[in-house]
Design a protein around this motif. Structure first.
Motif, PDB file in Angstrom:
ATOM      1  N   GLU A  46      -0.574   2.506  -3.636  1.00 45.52           N
ATOM      2  CA  GLU A  46      -0.004   1.846  -2.457  1.00 45.52           C
ATOM      3  C   GLU A  46      -0.629   2.370  -1.167  1.00 45.52           C
ATOM      4  O   GLU A  46      -0.907   1.602  -0.246  1.00 45.52           O
ATOM      5  CB  GLU A  46       1.519   2.025  -2.436  1.00 45.52           C
ATOM      6  CG  GLU A  46       2.225   1.265  -1.333  1.00 45.52           C
ATOM      7  CD  GLU A  46       2.099  -0.250  -1.427  1.00 45.52           C
ATOM      8  OE1 GLU A  46       2.379  -0.916  -0.412  1.00 45.52           O
ATOM      9  OE2 GLU A  46       1.739  -0.774  -2.497  1.00 45.52           O
ATOM     10  N   ALA A  47      -0.866   3.667  -1.091  1.00 43.21           N
ATOM     11  CA  ALA A  47      -1.509   4.238   0.096  1.00 43.21           C
ATOM     12  C   ALA A  47      -2.914   3.673   0.260  1.00 43.21           C
ATOM     13  O   ALA A  47      -3.318   3.301   1.373  1.00 43.21           O
ATOM     14  CB  ALA A  47      -1.549   5.764  -0.011  1.00 43.21           C
ATOM     15  N   THR A  48      -3.651   3.578  -0.840  1.00 48.61           N
ATOM     16  CA  THR A  48      -5.003   3.007  -0.785  1.00 48.61           C
ATOM     17  C   THR A  48      -4.944   1.554  -0.334  1.00 48.61           C
ATOM     18  O   THR A  48      -5.741   1.114   0.498  1.00 48.61           O
ATOM     19  CB  THR A  48      -5.687   3.109  -2.167  1.00 48.61           C
ATOM     20  OG1 THR A  48      -5.763   4.493  -2.527  1.00 48.61           O
ATOM     21  CG2 THR A  48      -7.073   2.507  -2.143  1.00 48.61           C
ATOM     22  N   ARG A  49      -3.984   0.799  -0.867  1.00 49.33           N
ATOM     23  CA  ARG A  49      -3.831  -0.611  -0.481  1.00 49.33           C
ATOM     24  C   ARG A  49      -3.574  -0.754   1.017  1.00 49.33           C
ATOM     25  O   ARG A  49      -4.083  -1.655   1.669  1.00 49.33           O
ATOM     26  CB  ARG A  49      -2.682  -1.250  -1.265  1.00 49.33           C
ATOM     27  CG  ARG A  49      -2.546  -2.754  -1.067  1.00 49.33           C
ATOM     28  CD  ARG A  49      -1.333  -3.313  -1.800  1.00 49.33           C
ATOM     29  NE  ARG A  49      -0.077  -2.920  -1.186  1.00 49.33           N
ATOM     30  CZ  ARG A  49       0.435  -3.477  -0.083  1.00 49.33           C
ATOM     31  NH1 ARG A  49      -0.211  -4.433   0.535  1.00 49.33           N
ATOM     32  NH2 ARG A  49       1.596  -3.069   0.391  1.00 49.33           N
ATOM     33  N   ARG A  50      -2.782   0.178   1.564  1.00 48.19           N
ATOM     34  CA  ARG A  50      -2.458   0.131   2.992  1.00 48.19           C
ATOM     35  C   ARG A  50      -3.525   0.779   3.867  1.00 48.19           C
ATOM     36  O   ARG A  50      -3.437   0.744   5.088  1.00 48.19           O
ATOM     37  CB  ARG A  50      -1.116   0.830   3.245  1.00 48.19           C
ATOM     38  CG  ARG A  50       0.053   0.121   2.619  1.00 48.19           C
ATOM     39  CD  ARG A  50       1.337   0.802   2.983  1.00 48.19           C
ATOM     40  NE  ARG A  50       2.481   0.224   2.287  1.00 48.19           N
ATOM     41  CZ  ARG A  50       3.728   0.379   2.664  1.00 48.19           C
ATOM     42  NH1 ARG A  50       4.019   1.111   3.725  1.00 48.19           N
ATOM     43  NH2 ARG A  50       4.704  -0.172   1.977  1.00 48.19           N
ATOM     44  N   GLY A  51      -4.498   1.435   3.248  1.00 50.87           N
ATOM     45  CA  GLY A  51      -5.571   2.062   4.012  1.00 50.87           C
ATOM     46  C   GLY A  51      -5.175   3.377   4.661  1.00 50.87           C
ATOM     47  O   GLY A  51      -5.706   3.726   5.711  1.00 50.87           O
ATOM     48  N   VAL A  52      -4.236   4.089   4.046  1.00 48.04           N
ATOM     49  CA  VAL A  52      -3.809   5.390   4.564  1.00 48.04           C
ATOM     50  C   VAL A  52      -3.860   6.400   3.427  1.00 48.04           C
ATOM     51  O   VAL A  52      -4.018   6.040   2.265  1.00 48.04           O
ATOM     52  CB  VAL A  52      -2.387   5.339   5.167  1.00 48.04           C
ATOM     53  CG1 VAL A  52      -2.327   4.403   6.367  1.00 48.04           C
ATOM     54  CG2 VAL A  52      -1.356   4.927   4.127  1.00 48.04           C
TER      55      VAL A  52
ATOM     56  N   MET B 209       1.461   7.839   3.956  1.00 42.11           N
ATOM     57  CA  MET B 209       2.313   6.871   3.276  1.00 42.11           C
ATOM     58  C   MET B 209       3.736   7.418   3.127  1.00 42.11           C
ATOM     59  O   MET B 209       4.717   6.706   3.379  1.00 42.11           O
ATOM     60  CB  MET B 209       1.716   6.566   1.903  1.00 42.11           C
ATOM     61  CG  MET B 209       2.513   5.656   1.050  1.00 42.11           C
ATOM     62  SD  MET B 209       2.346   3.980   1.614  1.00 42.11           S
ATOM     63  CE  MET B 209       3.580   3.223   0.589  1.00 42.11           C
TER      64      MET B 209
ATOM     65  N   GLU C 127       5.453   7.134   6.388  1.00 44.86           N
ATOM     66  CA  GLU C 127       5.876   5.763   6.656  1.00 44.86           C
ATOM     67  C   GLU C 127       7.136   5.407   5.869  1.00 44.86           C
ATOM     68  O   GLU C 127       8.041   4.748   6.379  1.00 44.86           O
ATOM     69  CB  GLU C 127       4.750   4.786   6.300  1.00 44.86           C
ATOM     70  CG  GLU C 127       3.567   4.841   7.240  1.00 44.86           C
ATOM     71  CD  GLU C 127       2.430   3.925   6.801  1.00 44.86           C
ATOM     72  OE1 GLU C 127       2.642   3.077   5.905  1.00 44.86           O
ATOM     73  OE2 GLU C 127       1.329   4.068   7.350  1.00 44.86           O
ATOM     74  N   LEU C 128       7.198   5.855   4.609  1.00 44.74           N
ATOM     75  CA  LEU C 128       8.370   5.564   3.787  1.00 44.74           C
ATOM     76  C   LEU C 128       9.630   6.229   4.341  1.00 44.74           C
ATOM     77  O   LEU C 128      10.703   5.615   4.371  1.00 44.74           O
ATOM     78  CB  LEU C 128       8.121   6.008   2.341  1.00 44.74           C
ATOM     79  CG  LEU C 128       7.081   5.191   1.569  1.00 44.74           C
ATOM     80  CD1 LEU C 128       6.761   5.865   0.231  1.00 44.74           C
ATOM     81  CD2 LEU C 128       7.545   3.767   1.352  1.00 44.74           C
TER      82      LEU C 128
ATOM     83  N   GLU D 139      10.700   4.343   7.466  1.00 47.10           N
ATOM     84  CA  GLU D 139      11.328   3.073   7.093  1.00 47.10           C
ATOM     85  C   GLU D 139      12.748   3.293   6.587  1.00 47.10           C
ATOM     86  O   GLU D 139      13.664   2.545   6.928  1.00 47.10           O
ATOM     87  CB  GLU D 139      10.490   2.352   6.035  1.00 47.10           C
ATOM     88  CG  GLU D 139      11.092   1.040   5.565  1.00 47.10           C
ATOM     89  CD  GLU D 139      11.222  -0.006   6.657  1.00 47.10           C
ATOM     90  OE1 GLU D 139      12.118  -0.865   6.541  1.00 47.10           O
ATOM     91  OE2 GLU D 139      10.454   0.033   7.638  1.00 47.10           O
TER      92      GLU D 139
END
Length: 100
Positions: free
Chosen positions: A51-57, A62, A65-66, A69
């Motif tokens: 998920e971090a890779t997908r978001r570019g972080v 990540m 961010e979680l 949120e």
């Protein structure tokens, strides 16, 4: 033969040092930050990395961010009081709408 002083050897492509003698210091207070260590099971660690890779972080960003949120969600969540019969009626209505 005399060797040149350290740090004064000409190096191809090296830029001359920056002159900071006229620079002005801007004191901007930093927000305090804490570091936490955590252990994640294999499947959670894999999910976090994907998920971090997908978001570019990176995974640490990540996690930050979680947590942010979760905090936003918690602060916007409202407690309401309903009668139990009203709650059952609403659940029954939702169940009637669900596909068979």
């Amino acid at each position: 033969m005399e060797s040149p002083a350290a740090g004064r050897l000409p190096v191809e492509g090296r830029r001359p040092p920056t002159d900071w003698s006229t620079a002005e210091v801007e004191a901007v207070p930093r927000k305090p930050a804490m570091t936490y260590s955590t252990s994640l099971s294999g499947d959670l660690a894999t999910w976090l990395e994907v998920e971090a890779t997908r978001r570019g972080v990176n995974p640490s960003a990540m996690l930050g961010e979680l947590v942010a949120e979760a905090r936003r969600t918690r602060s916007s969540d409202k407690t309401v009081t309903v009668r139990l019969s009203d709650l059952h009626r609403l659940i029954d209505q939702l169940d009637d709408r669900s596909p068979a």
